[in-house]
Design a protein around this motif. Structure first.
Motif, PDB file in Angstrom:
ATOM      1  N   THR A   7      26.912  48.653 -29.710  1.00 55.41           N
ATOM      2  CA  THR A   7      28.077  48.592 -29.467  1.00 55.41           C
ATOM      3  C   THR A   7      28.892  47.381 -29.574  1.00 55.41           C
ATOM      4  O   THR A   7      28.538  46.617 -28.420  1.00 55.41           O
ATOM      5  CB  THR A   7      28.530  49.207 -28.287  1.00 55.41           C
ATOM      6  N   GLU A   8      29.672  47.003 -30.363  1.00 50.00           N
ATOM      7  CA  GLU A   8      30.506  45.837 -30.358  1.00 50.00           C
ATOM      8  C   GLU A   8      31.617  45.809 -29.320  1.00 50.00           C
ATOM      9  O   GLU A   8      32.292  46.702 -29.032  1.00 50.00           O
ATOM     10  CB  GLU A   8      31.090  45.544 -32.017  1.00 50.00           C
ATOM     11  N   ARG A  93      29.007  48.543 -15.112  1.00 49.66           N
ATOM     12  CA  ARG A  93      28.760  49.612 -16.166  1.00 49.66           C
ATOM     13  C   ARG A  93      28.504  48.499 -17.490  1.00 49.66           C
ATOM     14  O   ARG A  93      29.283  47.687 -17.855  1.00 49.66           O
ATOM     15  CB  ARG A  93      29.833  50.573 -16.527  1.00 49.66           C
ATOM     16  N   ILE A  94      27.452  48.846 -18.418  1.00 48.16           N
ATOM     17  CA  ILE A  94      27.344  48.263 -19.751  1.00 48.16           C
ATOM     18  C   ILE A  94      28.361  48.585 -20.734  1.00 48.16           C
ATOM     19  O   ILE A  94      28.210  49.813 -20.840  1.00 48.16           O
ATOM     20  CB  ILE A  94      25.950  48.337 -20.330  1.00 48.16           C
ATOM     21  N   VAL A  95      29.240  47.753 -21.149  1.00 52.84           N
ATOM     22  CA  VAL A  95      30.421  48.388 -21.944  1.00 52.84           C
ATOM     23  C   VAL A  95      30.344  48.028 -23.420  1.00 52.84           C
ATOM     24  O   VAL A  95      31.093  48.224 -24.148  1.00 52.84           O
ATOM     25  CB  VAL A  95      31.860  47.794 -21.403  1.00 52.84           C
ATOM     26  N   ALA A  96      29.340  47.035 -23.671  1.00 50.15           N
ATOM     27  CA  ALA A  96      29.126  46.562 -25.038  1.00 50.15           C
ATOM     28  C   ALA A  96      27.789  46.101 -25.143  1.00 50.15           C
ATOM     29  O   ALA A  96      27.038  45.237 -24.215  1.00 50.15           O
ATOM     30  CB  ALA A  96      30.308  45.551 -25.506  1.00 50.15           C
ATOM     31  N   ASP A  97      27.066  46.119 -26.362  1.00 47.76           N
ATOM     32  CA  ASP A  97      25.665  45.778 -26.368  1.00 47.76           C
ATOM     33  C   ASP A  97      25.421  45.866 -27.678  1.00 47.76           C
ATOM     34  O   ASP A  97      25.200  46.701 -28.752  1.00 47.76           O
ATOM     35  CB  ASP A  97      24.743  46.826 -25.680  1.00 47.76           C
ATOM     36  N   THR A  98      25.082  44.321 -28.416  1.00 49.84           N
ATOM     37  CA  THR A  98      24.759  44.127 -29.818  1.00 49.84           C
ATOM     38  C   THR A  98      23.096  43.779 -29.910  1.00 49.84           C
ATOM     39  O   THR A  98      22.781  43.367 -31.097  1.00 49.84           O
ATOM     40  CB  THR A  98      25.514  42.917 -30.599  1.00 49.84           C
ATOM     41  N   CYS A  99      22.494  44.008 -28.776  1.00 49.68           N
ATOM     42  CA  CYS A  99      20.871  43.986 -28.887  1.00 49.68           C
ATOM     43  C   CYS A  99      20.366  45.332 -28.977  1.00 49.68           C
ATOM     44  O   CYS A  99      19.480  45.537 -29.769  1.00 49.68           O
ATOM     45  CB  CYS A  99      20.575  43.097 -27.650  1.00 49.68           C
TER      46      CYS A  99
END
Length: 216
Positions: A7-8, A93-99
């Motif tokens: 998620t960008e 809260r995790i709101v973005a993740d590109t891993c």
């Protein structure tokens, strides 16, 4: 194996209110206000960022791997994961993740675990547990080793085997990949940029991570 979840983020680097590079093997502590967003960037790829979170008003109520895993029914962390405390309070809260996936089972390296996993001559080597303790005591003398808990390993790939064991595998990250967490409560962040020289997940070469903060 869990599917990777990318998620960008819509946030722009130039609009961040804080920007800092944590050198390989170093530590960092910072307080996030409710609503602030922290981005942790894997600058050169596959560098584990061992991370703990503490409720700023009640530091004994720190991040809980058990509460987080139980509530989401998933051992891996990614976009949408709520990071919970020992009291089951929602901290971030995790709101973005590109891993796409992060570990919350493998724990932090220590002098003792290094000797068990690798060899006795690794005992004096730099490790995350010592970095955690150094940062905690510098931040507030009230912190002790009792305030250490099972941590998150951002960017680290630790698959669970069919027999229920853990495997420290090649990373799923890459240069420039990042994860963003938004603080729900006033939260203290503690990072040890892992100095591990014995684990192949970072090609035996610890590298920097970068942290950015936005007000929202």
């Amino acid at each position: 194996m869990a599917v990777l979840n990318y998620t960008e983020s819509p946030r722009k680097v130039e609009e961040a209110i804080y920007d800092h590079v944590i050198p390989a093997g170093d530590g960092w502590m910072h307080e996030l206000q409710p609503g602030q967003v922290l981005r942790i960037i894997d600058v050169e790829g596959n560098q584990a960022a061992d991370t703990l979170f503490y409720h700023a008003e009640d530091p004994e109520d720190h991040y809980s791997a058990v509460a987080t895993i139980t509530e989401q029914q998933n051992i891996y962390l990614s976009t949408g994961t709520v990071l919970r405390s020992e009291s089951n309070k929602e901290l971030l809260r995790i709101v973005a993740d590109t891993c796409g996936r992060h570990d919350t089972l493998g724990g932090a390296c220590s002098a003792q675990s290094n000797t068990v996993r690798y060899s006795h001559d690794t005992l004096p080597m730099h490790n995350c547990r010592d970095t955690f303790m150094l940062q905690l005591t510098k931040y507030d003398e009230r912190f002790t080793k009792r305030d250490l808990a099972p941590n998150i390993n951002f960017f680290m790939n630790v698959p669970v085997t069919p027999e229920g064991g853990l495997t420290f595998a090649d990373g799923v990250s890459a240069p420039g990949r990042y994860v963003e967490v938004q603080s729900i409560e006033k939260t203290i962040v503690l990072i040890s940029n892992c100095p591990q020289l014995n684990n192949p997940c970072n090609a035996y070469n610890p590298t920097p991570v970068r942290v950015l903060i936005w007000d929202k």
